[in-house]
Design a protein around this motif. Structure first.
Motif, PDB file in Angstrom:
ATOM      1  N   ILE A 297      26.607  25.477  -7.481  1.00  0.00           N
ATOM      2  CA  ILE A 297      27.515  24.456  -6.968  1.00  0.00           C
ATOM      3  C   ILE A 297      26.750  23.589  -5.979  1.00  0.00           C
ATOM      4  N   ARG A 298      27.157  22.375  -5.870  1.00  0.00           N
ATOM      5  CA  ARG A 298      26.504  21.457  -4.956  1.00  0.00           C
ATOM      6  C   ARG A 298      27.413  21.249  -3.760  1.00  0.00           C
ATOM      7  N   LEU A 299      26.899  21.582  -2.600  1.00  0.00           N
ATOM      8  CA  LEU A 299      27.667  21.412  -1.374  1.00  0.00           C
ATOM      9  C   LEU A 299      27.316  20.069  -0.753  1.00  0.00           C
ATOM     10  N   GLU A 300      28.317  19.273  -0.514  1.00  0.00           N
ATOM     11  CA  GLU A 300      28.107  17.987   0.125  1.00  0.00           C
ATOM     12  C   GLU A 300      29.036  17.915   1.324  1.00  0.00           C
TER      13      GLU A 300
END
Length: 85
Positions: A62-65
């Protein structure tokens, strides 16, 4: 894969049990117990590592932004650069 993992876990468990039984034998009949125990422990560690790796590969990344996360990483990087100088 889970069947192989289960079979390997049973084999390592059986080896550990046999190692424990080996310790109850008279010293002149049991041989090199230390080497056997080390081999069993290494097998157990390898089994755990392979299980962890196989579990990790099934997860989606998952990409955390987050602005807070970005700020934290920048502060951490700045702090590390300062402490290394």
């Amino acid at each position: 894969m889970s069947e192989f993992r289960r079979d390997a876990a049973v084999a390592v468990s059986n080896a550990a049990t046999a190692g424990q039984r080996l310790l109850t034998e008279p010293p002149n009949r049991r041989g090199d117990v230390e080497a056997a125990a080390a081999a069993i422990n290494y097998c157990r560690r390898i089994l755990y590592a392979l299980a962890a790796i196989s579990e990790y590969l099934t997860r989606e990344s998952i990409r955390l932004e987050s602005d807070d996360l970005i700020k934290t990483y920048r502060r951490l990087g700045k702090s590390l650069r300062t402490s290394c100088d």
